[in-house]
Design an enzyme around this catalytic site. Sequence first.
Site, PDB file in Angstrom:
ATOM      1  N   ARG A 185       0.879  -9.401  13.604  1.00 36.74           N
ATOM      2  CA  ARG A 185       0.208  -8.339  12.854  1.00 36.74           C
ATOM      3  C   ARG A 185      -0.774  -8.920  11.851  1.00 36.74           C
ATOM      4  O   ARG A 185      -1.849  -8.355  11.624  1.00 36.74           O
ATOM      5  CB  ARG A 185       1.245  -7.477  12.125  1.00 36.74           C
ATOM      6  CG  ARG A 185       1.950  -6.496  13.050  1.00 36.74           C
ATOM      7  CD  ARG A 185       3.282  -6.043  12.525  1.00 36.74           C
ATOM      8  NE  ARG A 185       3.183  -5.223  11.334  1.00 36.74           N
ATOM      9  CZ  ARG A 185       4.189  -5.027  10.474  1.00 36.74           C
ATOM     10  NH1 ARG A 185       5.347  -5.628  10.662  1.00 36.74           N
ATOM     11  NH2 ARG A 185       4.019  -4.258   9.440  1.00 36.74           N
ATOM     12  N   ARG A 190      12.453  -2.177  10.519  1.00 34.64           N
ATOM     13  CA  ARG A 190      11.506  -1.719  11.529  1.00 34.64           C
ATOM     14  C   ARG A 190      11.434  -2.718  12.673  1.00 34.64           C
ATOM     15  O   ARG A 190      11.503  -3.921  12.456  1.00 34.64           O
ATOM     16  CB  ARG A 190      10.116  -1.560  10.890  1.00 34.64           C
ATOM     17  CG  ARG A 190       9.891  -0.193  10.306  1.00 34.64           C
ATOM     18  CD  ARG A 190       8.650  -0.124   9.472  1.00 34.64           C
ATOM     19  NE  ARG A 190       7.471  -0.770  10.058  1.00 34.64           N
ATOM     20  CZ  ARG A 190       6.263  -0.703   9.516  1.00 34.64           C
ATOM     21  NH1 ARG A 190       6.078  -0.026   8.393  1.00 34.64           N
ATOM     22  NH2 ARG A 190       5.251  -1.309  10.073  1.00 34.64           N
ATOM     23  N   ARG A 195      11.980  -6.599   4.512  1.00 38.34           N
ATOM     24  CA  ARG A 195      11.861  -5.166   4.234  1.00 38.34           C
ATOM     25  C   ARG A 195      12.911  -4.324   4.963  1.00 38.34           C
ATOM     26  O   ARG A 195      13.239  -4.573   6.103  1.00 38.34           O
ATOM     27  CB  ARG A 195      10.460  -4.714   4.663  1.00 38.34           C
ATOM     28  CG  ARG A 195      10.237  -3.225   4.532  1.00 38.34           C
ATOM     29  CD  ARG A 195       8.776  -2.916   4.491  1.00 38.34           C
ATOM     30  NE  ARG A 195       8.156  -2.980   5.811  1.00 38.34           N
ATOM     31  CZ  ARG A 195       6.879  -2.668   6.021  1.00 38.34           C
ATOM     32  NH1 ARG A 195       6.098  -2.320   5.001  1.00 38.34           N
ATOM     33  NH2 ARG A 195       6.362  -2.746   7.224  1.00 38.34           N
ATOM     34  N   LYS A 240       0.827  -1.210   0.000  1.00 36.56           N
ATOM     35  CA  LYS A 240       0.000   0.000   0.000  1.00 36.56           C
ATOM     36  C   LYS A 240       0.862   1.262   0.000  1.00 36.56           C
ATOM     37  O   LYS A 240       0.613   2.185  -0.754  1.00 36.56           O
ATOM     38  CB  LYS A 240      -0.908   0.041   1.242  1.00 36.56           C
ATOM     39  CG  LYS A 240      -1.828  -1.144   1.382  1.00 36.56           C
ATOM     40  CD  LYS A 240      -2.773  -0.969   2.568  1.00 36.56           C
ATOM     41  CE  LYS A 240      -2.081  -0.922   3.930  1.00 36.56           C
ATOM     42  NZ  LYS A 240      -1.514  -2.208   4.364  1.00 36.56           N
ATOM     43  N   ARG A 297      -8.623   0.932  10.019  1.00 38.25           N
ATOM     44  CA  ARG A 297      -8.156  -0.431  10.212  1.00 38.25           C
ATOM     45  C   ARG A 297      -9.096  -1.221  11.110  1.00 38.25           C
ATOM     46  O   ARG A 297      -8.856  -2.408  11.351  1.00 38.25           O
ATOM     47  CB  ARG A 297      -6.807  -0.369  10.907  1.00 38.25           C
ATOM     48  CG  ARG A 297      -5.636  -0.845  10.092  1.00 38.25           C
ATOM     49  CD  ARG A 297      -4.415  -0.550  10.956  1.00 38.25           C
ATOM     50  NE  ARG A 297      -3.262  -1.294  10.626  1.00 38.25           N
ATOM     51  CZ  ARG A 297      -2.268  -0.816   9.874  1.00 38.25           C
ATOM     52  NH1 ARG A 297      -2.364   0.345   9.299  1.00 38.25           N
ATOM     53  NH2 ARG A 297      -1.193  -1.524   9.693  1.00 38.25           N
TER      54      ARG A 297
HETATM   55  P1  ADP Z   1       1.858  -2.122   8.156  1.00 36.96           P
HETATM   56  O1  ADP Z   1       0.710  -1.782   7.254  1.00 36.96           O
HETATM   57  O2  ADP Z   1       2.999  -2.699   7.409  1.00 36.96           O
HETATM   58  O3  ADP Z   1       1.486  -2.872   9.392  1.00 36.96           O
HETATM   59  P2  ADP Z   1       1.935   0.603   9.138  1.00 36.96           P
HETATM   60  O4  ADP Z   1       3.106   1.495   9.046  1.00 36.96           O
HETATM   61  O5  ADP Z   1       0.702   0.971   8.423  1.00 36.96           O
HETATM   62  O6  ADP Z   1       2.499  -0.791   8.695  1.00 36.96           O
HETATM   63  O7  ADP Z   1       1.556   0.391  10.670  1.00 36.96           O
HETATM   64  C1  ADP Z   1       2.501   0.044  11.655  1.00 36.96           C
HETATM   65  C2  ADP Z   1       1.841  -0.019  13.023  1.00 36.96           C
HETATM   66  O8  ADP Z   1       1.293   1.272  13.357  1.00 36.96           O
HETATM   67  C3  ADP Z   1       0.663  -0.970  13.149  1.00 36.96           C
HETATM   68  O9  ADP Z   1       1.065  -2.285  13.431  1.00 36.96           O
HETATM   69  C4  ADP Z   1      -0.118  -0.332  14.316  1.00 36.96           C
HETATM   70  O10 ADP Z   1       0.464  -0.634  15.566  1.00 36.96           O
HETATM   71  C5  ADP Z   1       0.066   1.143  14.064  1.00 36.96           C
HETATM   72  N1  ADP Z   1      -1.023   1.696  13.234  1.00 36.96           N
HETATM   73  C6  ADP Z   1      -0.914   2.241  11.993  1.00 36.96           C
HETATM   74  N2  ADP Z   1      -2.108   2.643  11.525  1.00 36.96           N
HETATM   75  C7  ADP Z   1      -3.014   2.324  12.501  1.00 36.96           C
HETATM   76  C8  ADP Z   1      -4.424   2.451  12.624  1.00 36.96           C
HETATM   77  N3  ADP Z   1      -5.180   2.991  11.654  1.00 36.96           N
HETATM   78  N4  ADP Z   1      -5.006   2.012  13.764  1.00 36.96           N
HETATM   79  C9  ADP Z   1      -4.282   1.479  14.762  1.00 36.96           C
HETATM   80  N5  ADP Z   1      -2.951   1.315  14.702  1.00 36.96           N
HETATM   81  C10 ADP Z   1      -2.319   1.721  13.589  1.00 36.96           C
END
Ligand code: ADP
Length: 218
Positions: free
Chosen positions: A171, A160, A127, A13, A88
Amino acid sequence: MRLIFLGPPGAGKGTQARMLAAEHGIPQIATGDMLREALAQKTPLGLEAKAYMDRGALVPDEVVIGLVAERFGRPDALSGFLLDGFPRTVAQAEALDRLLKEREIGIDRVIFFEVSEGELLRRLTGRRVCRGCGALYHMVSSPPGTAGRCDRCGGELYQRDDDNEATVRGRLSVYRTQTVPLLDYYRGRNLLVSVAGEGPMNDIARSIRQAVAAARGR
Ligand code: ADP
Ligand code: ZN
């Protein structure tokens, strides 16, 4: 143009959102990036979020909803936006609906990235991210020219904290229970379009553009 990119962690994404947002001149609103930025700046919100992120859990809804609400208030979000990683959970989607309603606007399309779990695991654990510019690399499928260094800005590449295998598995399970229900939520509103998130990057980018163009023509 107001879009949502929905899909599991590792679906690609972020990479596609970056390109599409630049093309349309709209901001990419990525809650994960915003949270990592808050953490890098050691704000109270960032420090609170860290514990959740490191475990691979979702940050509480109120926290991310607050971040997005604030971001919507900035002038560049008026012309449109691409939400990447938000909503999410169903509670986040409902909060988003309220924010949109206040502004009398709607979402044009929700693009769902379809990728198999084996591929997600491979992508996330391999990654690497540039500390300087945020560019993404993969140890095997798209390594940098010089090990550990960004091709674009020379910045240091890092993994990360949440990209180790155990956390990645967590996750993915959080995704299945908390985020998958959003597919029905948006399908029911006739906004969902699935694109294959595997295969050559250009093919994926083309499917996304087609989905977006179809929304525009409505
Ligand atoms: P990925 O999609 O690879 O998991 P992101 O960078 O989008 O990576 O998210 C990393 C972390 O940030 C998630 O595992 C969560 O802990 C937090 N996070 C990101 N966006 C949200 C969201 N909309 N609601 C809750 N937690 C979030
Ligand atoms: Zn860089």
